[in-house]
Scaffold this motif. Structure first.
Motif, mmCIF file in Angstrom:
data_model
loop_
_atom_site.group_PDB
_atom_site.id
_atom_site.type_symbol
_atom_site.label_atom_id
_atom_site.label_comp_id
_atom_site.label_asym_id
_atom_site.label_seq_id
_atom_site.Cartn_x
_atom_site.Cartn_y
_atom_site.Cartn_z
ATOM 1 N N MET A 1 -5.694 -0.217 28.180
ATOM 2 C CA MET A 1 -6.834 0.706 28.027
ATOM 3 C C MET A 1 -8.090 0.024 28.560
ATOM 4 S SD MET A 1 -8.268 2.550 24.569
ATOM 5 C CE MET A 1 -8.635 0.985 23.770
ATOM 6 N N ARG A 4 -14.603 2.733 29.831
ATOM 7 C CA ARG A 4 -15.243 3.701 30.717
ATOM 8 C C ARG A 4 -16.700 3.298 30.936
ATOM 9 N NH1 ARG A 4 -12.157 7.659 33.469
ATOM 10 N NH2 ARG A 4 -10.424 8.256 32.140
ATOM 11 N N SER A 94 -12.995 11.358 22.258
ATOM 12 C CA SER A 94 -12.536 10.328 23.200
ATOM 13 C C SER A 94 -11.023 10.251 23.282
ATOM 14 C CB SER A 94 -13.101 8.961 22.809
ATOM 15 O OG SER A 94 -12.518 8.488 21.606
ATOM 16 N N ASP A 98 -11.852 12.777 29.142
ATOM 17 C CA ASP A 98 -12.170 11.636 30.001
ATOM 18 C C ASP A 98 -13.669 11.454 30.163
ATOM 19 O OD1 ASP A 98 -9.403 10.826 30.992
ATOM 20 O OD2 ASP A 98 -9.428 12.969 31.470
ATOM 21 N N ARG A 119 -12.745 4.982 25.619
ATOM 22 C CA ARG A 119 -11.874 5.820 26.439
ATOM 23 C C ARG A 119 -12.571 6.966 27.150
ATOM 24 N NH1 ARG A 119 -6.712 7.354 22.894
ATOM 25 N NH2 ARG A 119 -8.276 7.753 21.267
#
Length: 306
Positions: A1, A4, A94, A98, A119
């Motif tokens: 993961m 972002r 989240s 996206d 995320r």
């Protein structure tokens, strides 16, 4: 993961990222990237608690054109209205989204709370303090019109609102630029934003200064104004229009800046902050600027999801 990238304030961007976003927006504007789908199979949500024409449409159309699926939330749609915290809302969203594009017109800390997860990218579509995607649009417009941002001189006339604060953070990051803020007394760009702009200006030989009159106007390339009633705000002084009246951009003011183009973030109220003769005249690039909101939004979406 992987983490972002968020766009909450211009100050969050490195100089390299800021230049990339402006250049990429100009590439989209020039039609060089049509048909690309960097957001294919991603889900973008737009949350607007306040009215919007350009920003909401730009990010919605931009997400769809880049291949994303789109969800829209209005001001009464989320369980925040029944007491769920912003932090919990961000954590839940989240796991499903996206990107969240949010216009809260509230404090920046709300968006930072949405962004307190790894995320989902969070994009500031306007808070009370700052409108960063407008500044990116403005710089994209300058790039397309002049071929550069470096060395350009901008006269901003009007309220020191969230468009002006974002411009105060963004333009001085480019070497040799000048930003002359002429704001009504009592309605200026907050000192903290001017000071942050001054820090950037010193690094690259740029200049930012604020005055509360229209005497001794400098030689500039751009005259810029915004409407006097910012979205989601009101003014406590019942006589505020008398204070603002001298700051109208009319043909006489534009004539005092020969060769300058006129910019406006829209919506405009002809006869208030600008006359129809200026807004609809040959020096105006305001509607090209509005279209560039869409091109700049695509650059922001691509950058946040890269």
């Amino acid at each position: 993961m992987s983490d972002r990238r968020h766009l909450i304030s211009i100050d969050d961007l490195s100089d390299e990222d800021l230049r990339w976003l402006v250049h990429r927006g100009a590439e989209y504007s020039a039609g060089a990237l049509e048909g690309t789908k960097p957001l294919r199979d991603q889900v973008v949500a737009v949350l607007f608690r306040r009215t919007s024409t350009r920003t909401r449409t730009a990010f919605s159309a931009g997400a769809l054109r880049l291949g994303a699926q789109l969800i829209t939330y209005g001001p009464g749609d989320l369980q925040e209205n029944t007491g769920e915290s912003v932090e919990d809302t961000g954590a839940v969203l989240s796991g499903m989204l996206d990107v969240l594009v949010a216009r809260t017109a509230g404090p920046e800390r709300e968006l930072r709370a949405y962004a307190a997860q790894r995320r989902m990218a969070v994009i500031n579509a306007m808070t009370a303090e700052e409108h960063p995607t407008q500044a990116l649009t403005d710089l994209t417009t300058l790039t397309r019109h002049f071929g550069r941002v470096d060395g350009l001189r901008v006269l901003y006339v009007g309220e020191g609102n969230n468009t002006a604060t974002a411009l105060s953070l963004a333009l001085p990051r480019f070497p040799g630029t000048e930003l002359h803020l002429r704001t009504p007394p009592g309605y200026g760009v907050p000192v903290g934003f001017v000071e942050r702009g001054e820090i950037s200006a010193k690094r690259g030989g740029a200049r930012i200064e604020q005055r509360h009159d229209l005497a001794d106007l400098p030689e500039v390339d751009v005259v810029y104004t915004t409407r006097w009633q910012t979205t989601g705000t009101s003014k406590p002084d019942p006589d505020w229009r008398e204070i603002f009246a001298p700051f109208q951009v009319d043909s006489a003011l534009l004539a005092a800046c020969p060769g300058a183009v006129f910019m406006h973030d829209l919506p405009a109220h002809r006869g208030e902050e600008v006359t129809a003769e200026v807004l609809d005249g040959p020096a105006s690039i305001a509607f090209t600027q509005a279209e560039n909101k869409y091109h700049s939004a695509r650059a922001v979406l691509e950058w946040c999801t890269a």
